[in-house]
Write a protein that holds these residues in place. Structure first.
Motif, PDB file in Angstrom:
ATOM      1  N   UNK A   1       0.845  -1.190   0.000  1.00 30.85           N
ATOM      2  CA  UNK A   1       0.000   0.000   0.000  1.00 30.85           C
ATOM      3  C   UNK A   1       0.884   1.244   0.000  1.00 30.85           C
ATOM      4  N   UNK A   2       0.515   2.235  -0.809  1.00 33.48           N
ATOM      5  CA  UNK A   2       1.263   3.490  -0.871  1.00 33.48           C
ATOM      6  C   UNK A   2       0.674   4.489   0.115  1.00 33.48           C
ATOM      7  N   UNK A   3       1.543   5.107   0.895  1.00 32.29           N
ATOM      8  CA  UNK A   3       1.125   6.038   1.937  1.00 32.29           C
ATOM      9  C   UNK A   3       1.723   7.416   1.692  1.00 32.29           C
ATOM     10  N   UNK A   4       1.175   8.398   2.392  1.00 32.12           N
ATOM     11  CA  UNK A   4       1.744   9.745   2.371  1.00 32.12           C
ATOM     12  C   UNK A   4       2.775   9.888   3.481  1.00 32.12           C
ATOM     13  N   UNK A   5       3.836  10.583   3.167  1.00 26.77           N
ATOM     14  CA  UNK A   5       4.828  10.933   4.171  1.00 26.77           C
ATOM     15  C   UNK A   5       5.191  12.401   3.961  1.00 26.77           C
ATOM     16  N   UNK A   6       5.326  13.142   5.053  1.00 29.89           N
ATOM     17  CA  UNK A   6       5.658  14.574   4.995  1.00 29.89           C
ATOM     18  C   UNK A   6       7.124  14.743   5.368  1.00 29.89           C
ATOM     19  N   UNK A   7       7.908  15.188   4.399  1.00 29.96           N
ATOM     20  CA  UNK A   7       9.328  15.425   4.638  1.00 29.96           C
ATOM     21  C   UNK A   7       9.579  16.897   4.958  1.00 29.96           C
ATOM     22  N   UNK A   8      10.492  17.124   5.876  1.00 30.55           N
ATOM     23  CA  UNK A   8      11.020  18.466   6.144  1.00 30.55           C
ATOM     24  C   UNK A   8      12.388  18.533   5.475  1.00 30.55           C
ATOM     25  N   UNK A   9      12.490  19.336   4.418  1.00 31.21           N
ATOM     26  CA  UNK A   9      13.729  19.372   3.632  1.00 31.21           C
ATOM     27  C   UNK A   9      14.918  19.900   4.429  1.00 31.21           C
ATOM     28  N   UNK A  60      13.975  15.136   6.943  1.00 38.09           N
ATOM     29  CA  UNK A  60      13.562  14.443   8.151  1.00 38.09           C
ATOM     30  C   UNK A  60      12.041  14.433   8.233  1.00 38.09           C
ATOM     31  N   UNK A  61      11.520  13.528   9.049  1.00 37.96           N
ATOM     32  CA  UNK A  61      10.088  13.475   9.339  1.00 37.96           C
ATOM     33  C   UNK A  61       9.917  13.834  10.806  1.00 37.96           C
ATOM     34  N   UNK A  62       9.070  14.825  11.076  1.00 38.63           N
ATOM     35  CA  UNK A  62       8.834  15.246  12.455  1.00 38.63           C
ATOM     36  C   UNK A  62       7.474  14.731  12.925  1.00 38.63           C
ATOM     37  N   UNK A  63       7.087  15.129  14.124  1.00 39.60           N
ATOM     38  CA  UNK A  63       5.822  14.685  14.704  1.00 39.60           C
ATOM     39  C   UNK A  63       6.071  13.710  15.833  1.00 39.60           C
ATOM     40  N   UNK A  64       5.494  13.996  17.011  1.00 38.60           N
ATOM     41  CA  UNK A  64       5.839  13.238  18.216  1.00 38.60           C
ATOM     42  C   UNK A  64       4.709  12.391  18.778  1.00 38.60           C
ATOM     43  N   UNK A  65       3.532  12.375  18.145  1.00 36.30           N
ATOM     44  CA  UNK A  65       2.478  11.515  18.694  1.00 36.30           C
ATOM     45  C   UNK A  65       1.436  11.204  17.628  1.00 36.30           C
ATOM     46  N   UNK A  66       0.818  10.035  17.784  1.00 35.97           N
ATOM     47  CA  UNK A  66      -0.240   9.622  16.868  1.00 35.97           C
ATOM     48  C   UNK A  66      -1.000   8.455  17.498  1.00 35.97           C
ATOM     49  N   UNK A  67      -2.126   8.136  16.887  1.00 36.71           N
ATOM     50  CA  UNK A  67      -2.933   6.997  17.327  1.00 36.71           C
ATOM     51  C   UNK A  67      -3.512   6.305  16.110  1.00 36.71           C
ATOM     52  N   UNK A  68      -3.738   5.009  16.224  1.00 37.60           N
ATOM     53  CA  UNK A  68      -4.288   4.280  15.090  1.00 37.60           C
ATOM     54  C   UNK A  68      -4.461   2.811  15.384  1.00 37.60           C
ATOM     55  N   UNK A  69      -4.394   1.999  14.317  1.00 32.49           N
ATOM     56  CA  UNK A  69      -4.661   0.568  14.392  1.00 32.49           C
ATOM     57  C   UNK A  69      -3.400  -0.208  14.033  1.00 32.49           C
ATOM     58  N   UNK A  70      -3.112  -1.254  14.798  1.00 37.99           N
ATOM     59  CA  UNK A  70      -1.990  -2.131  14.464  1.00 37.99           C
ATOM     60  C   UNK A  70      -2.326  -2.872  13.173  1.00 37.99           C
ATOM     61  N   UNK A  71      -1.483  -2.677  12.172  1.00 40.68           N
ATOM     62  CA  UNK A  71      -1.731  -3.249  10.845  1.00 40.68           C
ATOM     63  C   UNK A  71      -0.874  -4.485  10.588  1.00 40.68           C
ATOM     64  N   UNK A  72       0.284  -4.549  11.224  1.00 48.31           N
ATOM     65  CA  UNK A  72       1.165  -5.699  11.069  1.00 48.31           C
ATOM     66  C   UNK A  72       2.048  -5.821  12.305  1.00 48.31           C
TER      67      UNK A  72
END
Length: 323
Positions: A1-9, A60-72
């Motif tokens: 599956x292709x996902x979005x990722x936000x890069x900080x240049x 780099x990818x920033x961001x220090x918290x998230x919530x979701x579902x275990x996928x694997x």
């Protein structure tokens, strides 16, 4: 599956973000892959974006918290299975993406009573509140506490939690609208307006004594006002610099016996045992209603707009990114 990722240049303004399509690898040994449902934002993210707290390398990818579902679930993981609801916060940063592999020991199972959005908006802030109210200074019944930005994401949790400890809370806010929110969280007294005479108002509200502890995430020249609002042998705690760099504080300002503390939730969370202690305390608090109001939601792709709103101070509460 292709996902979005936000890069900080590179360190800088919101134009340093770019979006990329990215396939998340299978989780490695001891890891799980989480499909994010909500990603929390914090002023820490702005410090990372600007390079105030630089990343080890860029992009780099920033961001220090998230919530979701275990996928694997990767090899060697027995505490989780596909479909579990989880959240995480703290280091290593990298939450600005649709899905992420993370060490299983950093994930915390969510009870049915706590939604993904609540967890993503409140986990890191709740952990910070626990550290500030119980570890940095042990707040208890009868204490007077000063909380700046009392309607903000962290401020509102601090107000609610301090009230649950039976402290008297004095909050500062920038507008009457934010005063209403802080009051709804339980603040006993509110100082309204960026031009308010904080020190005089605090002394008036405490019969000239000052507060036992002041929590200051504003920075700039506000820290000196916070320190002057603290009683002798009390403590001022600096936890951010939303208003700009903090100028040097003369040592004479610590007389007679005042303490100045600069704790870091990210440093606290580097120890897994301390991290899980704080995270479980924060989730327990969420179950009792100690949460941050969600002030706004943005698509993950609109991360630049989310950062603009966070920096503007317009939003009352937390800002979420939704993949």
């Amino acid at each position: 599956m292709t996902d979005q990722i936000i890069w900080l240049n590179a360190p800088g303004d919101i134009n340093q973000f770019h979006i990329e399509q990215h396939r998340c690898d299978d989780p490695g040994d001891g890891e799980i892959r989480i499909r994010h449902e909500a990603i929390g934002t914090n002023f820490l993210d702005i410090y990372h974006r600007k390079g105030i707290y630089p990343m080890p390398s860029y992009p780099a990818v920033i961001g220090a918290e998230a919530a979701g579902i275990v996928e694997a679930v990767g090899p060697g993981v027995s505490m989780f299975e596909r479909g579990d609801r989880v959240a995480y916060a703290g280091p290593p940063v990298g939450a600005y993406r649709s899905a992420r592999n993370i060490a299983a020991e950093r994930a915390i199972k969510l009870p049915d009573t706590v939604s993904a959005k609540t967890a993503a908006s409140s986990l890191l802030k709740g952990m910070t509140a626990y550290m500030l109210l119980k570890k940095t200074y042990d707040v208890h019944a009868g204490n007077h506490v000063l909380i700046h930005a009392a309607a903000g994401g962290l401020g509102s949790i601090l107000v609610r939690w301090a009230k649950s400890l039976q402290a008297t809370v004095i909050g500062t806010v920038g507008s009457s609208e934010k005063a209403a929110l802080a009051a709804s969280c339980g603040a006993d007294h509110l100082i309204v307006g960026r031009g308010a005479d904080i020190v005089s108002d605090v002394k008036r509200l405490t019969n000239g004594l000052g507060v036992d502890v002041a929590y200051d995430g504003i920075g700039g020249d506000t820290l000196l006002k916070s320190l002057r609002s603290v009683r002798p042998f009390g403590m001022a705690v600096t936890i951010g610099q939303a208003a700009g760099t903090i100028p040097p504080v003369p040592v004479e300002e610590l007389r007679p016996g005042k303490a100045l503390c600069h704790p870091s939730i990210m440093a606290w969370c580097a120890d897994v045992g301390q991290y899980r202690e704080a995270a479980l305390a924060a989730i327990g608090a969420m179950e009792t209603g100690i949460v941050s109001q969600i002030g706004a939601e943005y698509r993950l792709a609109d991360v630049a707009e989310a950062h603009e709103e966070m920096e503007s101070g317009r939003a009352a509460g937390s800002i979420l990114l939704i993949p």
